[in-house]
Design an enzyme around this catalytic site. Structure first.
Site, PDB file in Angstrom:
ATOM      1  N   TRP A   1      -2.590  -2.763  -1.697  1.00  0.00           N
ATOM      2  CA  TRP A   1      -2.284  -4.190  -1.737  1.00  0.00           C
ATOM      3  C   TRP A   1      -3.198  -4.808  -0.691  1.00  0.00           C
ATOM      4  O   TRP A   1      -3.029  -4.596   0.502  1.00  0.00           O
ATOM      5  CB  TRP A   1      -0.807  -4.428  -1.399  1.00  0.00           C
ATOM      6  CG  TRP A   1      -0.417  -5.861  -1.515  1.00  0.00           C
ATOM      7  CD1 TRP A   1      -0.024  -6.516  -2.651  1.00  0.00           C
ATOM      8  CD2 TRP A   1      -0.380  -6.835  -0.467  1.00  0.00           C
ATOM      9  NE1 TRP A   1       0.236  -7.830  -2.365  1.00  0.00           N
ATOM     10  CE2 TRP A   1       0.025  -8.059  -1.038  1.00  0.00           C
ATOM     11  CE3 TRP A   1      -0.664  -6.808   0.891  1.00  0.00           C
ATOM     12  CZ2 TRP A   1       0.170  -9.222  -0.305  1.00  0.00           C
ATOM     13  CZ3 TRP A   1      -0.534  -7.969   1.628  1.00  0.00           C
ATOM     14  CH2 TRP A   1      -0.111  -9.160   1.030  1.00  0.00           C
TER      15      TRP A   1
ATOM     16  N   ARG B   1       4.216  -0.228  -4.799  1.00  0.00           N
ATOM     17  CA  ARG B   1       3.913  -0.709  -3.442  1.00  0.00           C
ATOM     18  C   ARG B   1       2.606  -1.491  -3.367  1.00  0.00           C
ATOM     19  O   ARG B   1       2.299  -2.106  -2.358  1.00  0.00           O
ATOM     20  CB  ARG B   1       3.833   0.483  -2.485  1.00  0.00           C
ATOM     21  CG  ARG B   1       5.122   1.256  -2.374  1.00  0.00           C
ATOM     22  CD  ARG B   1       4.952   2.370  -1.379  1.00  0.00           C
ATOM     23  NE  ARG B   1       4.781   1.854  -0.047  1.00  0.00           N
ATOM     24  CZ  ARG B   1       5.757   1.741   0.849  1.00  0.00           C
ATOM     25  NH1 ARG B   1       6.969   2.117   0.539  1.00  0.00           N
ATOM     26  NH2 ARG B   1       5.506   1.270   2.043  1.00  0.00           N
TER      27      ARG B   1
ATOM     28  N   GLY C   1      -1.366  -1.042   6.421  1.00  0.00           N
ATOM     29  CA  GLY C   1      -1.127  -1.828   7.639  1.00  0.00           C
ATOM     30  C   GLY C   1      -2.315  -2.712   7.952  1.00  0.00           C
ATOM     31  O   GLY C   1      -3.196  -2.902   7.115  1.00  0.00           O
TER      32      GLY C   1
ATOM     33  N   CYS D   1       0.841  -1.195   0.000  1.00  0.00           N
ATOM     34  CA  CYS D   1       0.000   0.000   0.000  1.00  0.00           C
ATOM     35  C   CYS D   1       0.883   1.256   0.000  1.00  0.00           C
ATOM     36  O   CYS D   1       1.863   1.320   0.725  1.00  0.00           O
ATOM     37  CB  CYS D   1      -0.934   0.097   1.196  1.00  0.00           C
ATOM     38  SG  CYS D   1      -2.130  -1.227   1.281  1.00  0.00           S
TER      39      CYS D   1
ATOM     40  N   LYS E   1       5.962  -4.343  -3.509  1.00  0.00           N
ATOM     41  CA  LYS E   1       7.403  -4.193  -3.301  1.00  0.00           C
ATOM     42  C   LYS E   1       7.825  -4.342  -1.848  1.00  0.00           C
ATOM     43  O   LYS E   1       8.758  -5.070  -1.541  1.00  0.00           O
ATOM     44  CB  LYS E   1       7.854  -2.832  -3.850  1.00  0.00           C
ATOM     45  CG  LYS E   1       9.343  -2.586  -3.734  1.00  0.00           C
ATOM     46  CD  LYS E   1      10.113  -3.528  -4.633  1.00  0.00           C
ATOM     47  CE  LYS E   1      11.599  -3.402  -4.474  1.00  0.00           C
ATOM     48  NZ  LYS E   1      12.285  -4.587  -5.048  1.00  0.00           N
TER      49      LYS E   1
ATOM     50  N   HIS F   1      16.459 -37.173  -3.469  1.00  0.00           N
ATOM     51  CA  HIS F   1      15.696 -37.486  -2.262  1.00  0.00           C
ATOM     52  C   HIS F   1      14.218 -37.117  -2.424  1.00  0.00           C
ATOM     53  O   HIS F   1      13.508 -36.976  -1.438  1.00  0.00           O
ATOM     54  CB  HIS F   1      16.300 -36.766  -1.050  1.00  0.00           C
ATOM     55  CG  HIS F   1      17.693 -37.222  -0.757  1.00  0.00           C
ATOM     56  ND1 HIS F   1      17.972 -38.446  -0.199  1.00  0.00           N
ATOM     57  CD2 HIS F   1      18.901 -36.641  -1.004  1.00  0.00           C
ATOM     58  CE1 HIS F   1      19.285 -38.593  -0.088  1.00  0.00           C
ATOM     59  NE2 HIS F   1      19.869 -37.512  -0.578  1.00  0.00           N
TER      60      HIS F   1
ATOM     61  N   GLU G   1       7.941 -15.532  -9.287  1.00  0.00           N
ATOM     62  CA  GLU G   1       7.194 -14.322  -8.942  1.00  0.00           C
ATOM     63  C   GLU G   1       6.816 -13.469 -10.145  1.00  0.00           C
ATOM     64  O   GLU G   1       5.785 -12.821 -10.123  1.00  0.00           O
ATOM     65  CB  GLU G   1       7.868 -13.504  -7.838  1.00  0.00           C
ATOM     66  CG  GLU G   1       9.140 -12.805  -8.178  1.00  0.00           C
ATOM     67  CD  GLU G   1       9.721 -12.048  -6.974  1.00  0.00           C
ATOM     68  OE1 GLU G   1       8.986 -11.667  -6.059  1.00  0.00           O
ATOM     69  OE2 GLU G   1      10.945 -11.829  -6.972  1.00  0.00           O
TER      70      GLU G   1
HETATM   71  O1  M6R Z   1      12.748  -5.077   1.378  1.00  0.00           O
HETATM   72  P1  M6R Z   1      13.208  -6.428   1.808  1.00  0.00           P
HETATM   73  O2  M6R Z   1      14.530  -6.803   1.265  1.00  0.00           O
HETATM   74  O3  M6R Z   1      13.150  -6.613   3.303  1.00  0.00           O
HETATM   75  O4  M6R Z   1      12.142  -7.422   1.190  1.00  0.00           O
HETATM   76  C1  M6R Z   1      12.160  -8.792   1.436  1.00  0.00           C
HETATM   77  C2  M6R Z   1      11.277  -9.537   0.473  1.00  0.00           C
HETATM   78  O5  M6R Z   1       9.957  -9.132   0.610  1.00  0.00           O
HETATM   79  C3  M6R Z   1      11.710  -9.345  -0.986  1.00  0.00           C
HETATM   80  O6  M6R Z   1      13.027  -9.724  -1.182  1.00  0.00           O
HETATM   81  C4  M6R Z   1      10.814 -10.166  -1.933  1.00  0.00           C
HETATM   82  O7  M6R Z   1      11.013 -11.523  -1.718  1.00  0.00           O
HETATM   83  C5  M6R Z   1      11.073  -9.783  -3.389  1.00  0.00           C
HETATM   84  N1  M6R Z   1       9.833  -9.694  -4.101  1.00  0.00           N
HETATM   85  C6  M6R Z   1      11.915 -10.770  -4.117  1.00  0.00           C
HETATM   86  O8  M6R Z   1      12.085 -10.461  -5.448  1.00  0.00           O
END
Ligand code: M6R
Length: 614
Positions: A76, A28, A103, A2, A609, A510, A494
């Site tokens: 979001w 975001r 939030g 968001c 993001k 395995h 993703e």
């Molecule tokens: O901002 P951050 O590095 O703390 O974010 C962590 C994850 O949310 C972030 O790396 C996420 O997995 C990405 N979309 C990966 O490409």
């Protein structure tokens, strides 16, 4: 997770300002977006719609009302599906107030019940509507003193929030508050902005105040006042943002993701700037200077992160243990925070986060500090919450990363972690001077090698064309390149929505080997290492099941090249630095696969993001 933008000032084009801000913040969240303005007749006008910002803006452009105050949001979804009614801004029951919220309100269901008993009807499925109605209910009782009502309400709220509110009864005032989710105030003479991060503000001003948890800001075009929940007045610290407009634009690329992949030679260089000095044959990690002794004597190092940042931590685990012989544990922030981790004062915990706002990582910092261990940050976003609350830390200086799939932040995280590992190892006398200098030269040469890989993008594009119709892909690597496999799989899933998993190469037999069919793509990271021969044996096992092997190699090994279906040759690099090179072709592969599928790589479905909710 968001994006909030709000404006109050002496310009009468608040709507335009808010939509410009929302475009910048769209990374975001992009489930829906909207704005609320107070018009000249002191009525609240709302323009919101499910989907990308452009759609809500279209509604606004039909009317184009003039206004000097408003709030905007790009969503979001957490509570309530992404549809028109649940989009923000959200009106209170009386329609006197409008709110945008980032939030989660944890006690919303109890509050909703209380409000329903008092006759409130709800028009949305959101926790946000509960919050604004709760404020409204308190406001009725407190003789319409809005600032006090907000304060009283927020003291009873559990959960995380960043909010902006307008009130048509006091139409010249904008209110904001935060706990857990970020909120920045931008100041440009008589014009003020509230935003989830500095990116939509930089166009207007470089002067910002980072609100702290439990602070409330009340702003008019004349005045700004910050108080905390104890009703104490806060003297704000105005800081300068160093962000440049060009850094948050696409610069001729079709997407932020491709721009960010392509700028890695530069971003890695920036991460090394002032830290590696080839002439002095030395490297300096000034950000954590005060804690070097602590690190050298640490009984254990813990690394905490989520997603891509967690993968960077895994690479560091191999690297640190090999070169410092200090035991390392790597934890997901979401697990660490809830398992009452055993921490001692001689533990050093690194927190890796691009955004510096990831809720689970942020909470883990707080727990670490409470338990008396040292908390060090490895963060990209300057001035972010994690950067501010850790004891010390190193900024990545990779520049803003806007593409939802993290790319340049990962390689900058790796270069910082490698530099820390090399420095510590030398101080511990494990890496002797000659090798130390040799490693400094190798690190310094990495941007050039990354450039060489980027030049092969057409070859990688051709491989993407072969796999983009597949349903599932496996990634495998060994040792320090096992996390690269995880990261390659994360990138592919993703943005292309192809099911992808990363495994340590030997682990395939395995279980996951059962997934292999004729033509299943298996991407193998097979650059030179102590386990090189063993990885080749794993390729044989995969080929025996008629799967399609795409190998990342670092030399033209005729035998392996003939065995695999496709190979991408990256430059050779020694001393376990190979993950920083090997990830580049995997980023490009994911990007081109998604492009062939016609997908929006910057706005993958269901993602955002920065994950500022747990
Ligand atoms: O901002 P951050 O590095 O703390 O974010 C962590 C994850 O949310 C972030 O790396 C996420 O997995 C990405 N979309 C990966 O490409």
């Amino acid at each position: 997770m968001c994006g909030i933008i709000a404006y109050v000032g002496n310009k009468s084009n608040a709507g335009k300002i808010l939509f410009e801000g929302l475009h910048t913040l769209e990374y975001r969240g992009y489930d829906s977006s909207g704005i609320a303005l107070i018009n000249e007749k002191n009525n609240i006008k709302i323009y919101k719609k499910k989907g990308i910002v452009k759609l809500a803006k279209k509604k606004f452009l039909k009317e184009k009302i003039s206004s000097k105050i408003g709030i905007g949001h790009t969503r979001w979804a957490t509570h309530g599906e992404p549809n028109n009614k649940n989009s923000h801004p959200i009106l209170s029951y009386s329609k006197n107030f409008a709110i945008v919220h980032n939030g989660i309100i944890e006690n919303y269901s109890i509050l909703k019940k209380i409000l329903e008993e008092k006759g409130y009807k709800f028009r949305t499925d959101t926790d946000t509507e509960v919050l604004i109605n709760f404020i409204e209910e308190i406001n009725k009782k407190s003789k319409f003193d809005f600032e006090n009502s907000l304060n009283t309400a927020l003291r009873q709220i559990r959960g995380a929030f960043a909010i902006a509110i307008i009130n048509k009864k006091i139409p010249n005032y904008l209110y904001g508050a935060r706990r857990g989710s970020p909120l920045v105030v931008g100041i440009s003479e008589n014009n003020f902005f509230l935003a989830s991060d500095a990116s939509p503000i930089v166009k207007h001003t470089n002067d910002v105040i980072y609100l702290k948890d439990n602070e409330i800001v009340k702003i008019s075009s004349e005045n700004l006042k910050i108080t905390n929940l104890k009703k104490e007045k806060i003297n704000p610290e105005v800081k300068k943002i160093e962000l440049k407009i060009e850094e948050i634009e696409k610069g001729g690329y079709d997407s932020f993701m491709l721009k960010e992949i392509m700028e890695q030679p530069k971003s890695i260089k920036r991460s090394m700037l002032g830290r590696i000095n080839v002439n002095k044959k030395n490297l300096f990690i000034n950000g954590i200077n005060d804690y070097v002794k602590k690190l050298l004597n640490a009984k254990r190092i813990i690394i905490v992160g989520c997603g891509t940042s967690w993968h960077a931590g895994l690479v560091a685990e191999y690297f640190f243990e090999k070169y410092t012989r200090i035991p390392v544990e790597v934890e997901y922030g979401s697990e660490f925070r809830y398992r009452n981790p055993i921490l001692n004062s001689d533990d050093v915990v690194f927190f890796i986060s691009q955004s510096g706002e990831t809720a689970d990582t942020l909470e883990s910092v707080k727990i670490t500090k409470k338990k008396g261990a040292t908390a060090l940050g490895i963060v990209n976003n300057v001035g972010s919450s994690i950067a501010r609350i850790t004891d010390e830390g190193c900024y990545l200086h990779a520049g803003p990363e806007i593409g939802v799939a993290s790319t340049k932040a990962f390689t900058s995280q790796l270069i910082i972690l490698f530099m820390i590992g090399v420095r510590l190892s030398n101080r511990l006398n494990i890496i002797k001077q000659k090798k130390y200098v040799e490693m400094i030269y190798q690190l310094n040469n990495i941007p050039k090698l990354v450039e060489e890989i980027l030049e092969q993008r057409n070859k990688i594009k051709n491989i993407a064309k072969i796999i983009y119709k597949k349903n599932s892909c496996l990634f495998m690597g060994r040792g320090t390149n096992f996390p690269v496999g995880l990261e390659g799989a994360l990138k592919l899933k993703e943005i292309s929505y192809i099911h992808a998993e990363g495994y340590p190469a030997a682990e395939l037999k395995h279980g996951p080997i059962a997934l292999l069919e004729k033509g299943t793509p298996v991407i193998v990271i097979c650059t030179r290492s102590d386990e090189y021969e063993k990885t080749i044996a794993n390729i044989e096992e995969v080929k025996a099941r008629k799967a399609m092997v795409i190998a990342i190699l670092d030399s033209k090994n005729k035998h392996v090249s003939e065995m695999v279906d496709y190979s991408i040759v990256v430059p050779q690099i020694k001393n376990d630095f190979s993950p920083i090179l090997n990830i580049i072709p995997l980023q490009l592969l994911a990007y081109y696969v998604a492009k062939y599928k016609g997908l929006d790589v910057d706005k993958p479905r269901n993602l955002a993001k920065s994950v500022t909710v747990e």
